[in-house]
Scaffold this active site. Structure first.
Site, short mmCIF file in Angstrom:
data_model
loop_
_atom_site.label_atom_id
_atom_site.label_comp_id
_atom_site.label_asym_id
_atom_site.label_seq_id
_atom_site.Cartn_x
_atom_site.Cartn_y
_atom_site.Cartn_z
N THR A 79 0.84 -1.21 0.00
CA THR A 79 0.00 0.00 0.00
C THR A 79 0.87 1.26 0.00
OG1 THR A 79 -1.42 -1.33 1.44
CG2 THR A 79 -2.02 0.97 1.14
N HIS A 139 1.34 -9.69 -6.84
CA HIS A 139 2.07 -10.50 -5.86
C HIS A 139 2.65 -11.75 -6.54
CE1 HIS A 139 0.51 -8.13 -2.58
NE2 HIS A 139 -0.72 -8.59 -2.65
N LYS A 292 0.26 -0.61 12.22
CA LYS A 292 1.27 0.12 13.01
C LYS A 292 2.28 0.83 12.11
CE LYS A 292 1.83 -1.79 17.59
NZ LYS A 292 2.75 -2.53 18.48
N GLY A 293 2.62 0.15 11.02
CA GLY A 293 3.60 0.75 10.11
C GLY A 293 4.98 0.90 10.72
P1 A3P Z 1 1.84 -3.57 9.94
O1 A3P Z 1 0.74 -4.58 10.01
O2 A3P Z 1 3.16 -4.10 10.45
O3 A3P Z 1 1.49 -2.27 10.57
P2 A3P Z 1 0.56 -4.27 2.57
O4 A3P Z 1 0.33 -2.87 2.12
O5 A3P Z 1 1.55 -5.00 1.73
O6 A3P Z 1 -0.69 -4.99 2.80
O7 A3P Z 1 1.32 -4.15 3.98
C1 A3P Z 1 0.67 -3.65 5.09
C2 A3P Z 1 1.71 -3.19 6.11
O8 A3P Z 1 2.27 -1.94 5.69
C3 A3P Z 1 1.08 -2.94 7.47
O9 A3P Z 1 2.11 -3.25 8.40
C4 A3P Z 1 0.78 -1.46 7.38
O10 A3P Z 1 0.57 -0.84 8.62
C5 A3P Z 1 2.03 -0.95 6.68
N1 A3P Z 1 1.84 0.36 6.02
C6 A3P Z 1 0.75 0.80 5.35
N2 A3P Z 1 0.94 2.05 4.90
C7 A3P Z 1 2.18 2.40 5.27
C8 A3P Z 1 2.96 3.60 5.09
N3 A3P Z 1 2.47 4.65 4.45
N4 A3P Z 1 4.20 3.62 5.61
C9 A3P Z 1 4.71 2.56 6.29
N5 A3P Z 1 4.01 1.40 6.48
C10 A3P Z 1 2.77 1.32 5.98
#
Ligand code: A3P
Length: 325
Positions: A79, A139, A292-293
């Protein structure tokens, strides 16, 4: 009407591959009921993001040489990267135009930069068609990409993340989204599946290794990034990404703070706020993509023993590769 059209199209695709599916090894899935093993990787079944769609894409997807693909494993920062790539490539369109609201201030990044799977039945033009380069995400493991993506010579951005944090993120995502009838997944169960390589598009290490090696072979076509490095040095990585995407920042832009602006609009804080409400699709609330990010949340979930076991697996699988998380 669009929905009915999609459903009908998917039904035809499912029917086309149903006999082959019965020959593949199966495992219990995380969110979905079942995962199927095909060419060494685990795949979802039955929806638009499924093994059936992937096989159909392999047969008919047409990449353009100017396309750029973001490739990730689920929960590896997809994302965030979608937001960054979209914001970088389209930055002049929204700059200094107060009548145009930046899409990332109103839409989920998944709306701005789509996965390739819906291309299998899409008939109406979208944002993607109107602009060059076309930006898509997927993916799909390297060895299973539609041949036309490989043959067309287009660029790929690969982003991976520490397997322990992917496990934790997928665990939480699963419990938010899976059908209540299946009950809550325990972390022990999640660990067991993950360390056996069982996750959508996994094993994690084989997916990463595939793109790592592809990057060594085609360094100018494939950019290899990690979530951890991106967090540590966002500014420089965003500049590097802009260069790779063919839209490097000019000196003037840098002086005017254009890099900071993009980093800010794509920040976890901003995207989380924008996506507080609403759904991406039927049962997927926008907020599930922003938890959480943080780097290293695994230490709040894994026991010392679990951590040791995963370290051993990863050490063995990544032997000889220069990857650190
Ligand atoms: P966490 O569950 O560890 O917080 P994806 O986008 O591949 O589904 O991955 C989701 C993960 O990316 C989640 O991790 C999410 O919180 C984190 N995430 C989403 N947006 C983000 C951003 N702008 N910067 C950093 N991490 C981000």
């Amino acid at each position: 009407e669009e929905n009915e059209y999609e459903k009908a199209h998917l039904a035809i695709i499912f029917d086309r591959y149903k006999d082959r599916l019965t020959t593949f090894p199966k495992e219990k899935g995380w969110i979905s009921e079942t995962l199927y093993m095909y060419h060494g990787f685990w795949h979802l079944s039955g929806g638009v993001y499924s093994i059936e769609t992937m096989m159909a894409l392999q047969e008919s997807f047409k990449a353009h040489p100017t396309d750029i693909y973001l490739v990730t494993l689920p929960k590896s920062g997809t994302t965030w990267m979608k937001a960054l790539m979209f914001a970088l490539v389209n930055r002049t369109r929204y700059k200094n135009n107060c009548r145009l609201t930046h899409p990332l201030l109103i839409f989920n990044p998944h709306k701005c930069l789509p996965f390739i799977e819906p291309e299998i039945y899409r008939k109406t033009p979208t944002y993607v068609d109107a602009h060059q380069p076309r930006l898509f995400a997927t993916h799909i493991p390297y060895t299973l990409l539609p041949q036309s993506i490989l043959d067309s010579g287009c660029r790929l951005v690969y982003m991976c993340r520490n397997p322990k944090d992917v496990l934790v993120s997928l665990f939480h995502f699963t419990n938010k989204l899976r059908d209540k009838s299946r009950g809550i997944m325990t972390f022990e169960e999640a660990f067991e599946m993950f360390s056996n390589g069982v996750m959508p598009y996994g094993p994690h290490w084989d997916h990463v290794k595939g793109y790592y090696n592809a990057n060594l072979e085609h360094p100018t076509r494939i950019l290899f990034l990690t979530y951890e490095n991106m967090e540590k040095d966002t500014m420089n990585n965003v500049k590097r990404l802009a260069e790779f995407l063919g839209c490097p920042f000019t000196k003037k832009e840098e002086a005017e703070g254009a890099v900071e602006e993009i980093v800010k609009i794509c920040s976890f804080k901003n995207l989380k706020e924008v996506n507080k409400h609403g759904n991406l699709r039927d049962d997927v609330p926008n907020h599930t993509f922003f938890r959480k990010g943080k780097v290293g949340d695994w230490s709040n979930h894994l026991t010392t023993e679990m951590s040791y076991i995963l370290d051993q697996i990863v050490k063995e699988k990544f032997e000889g590769l220069d990857i650190s998380f």
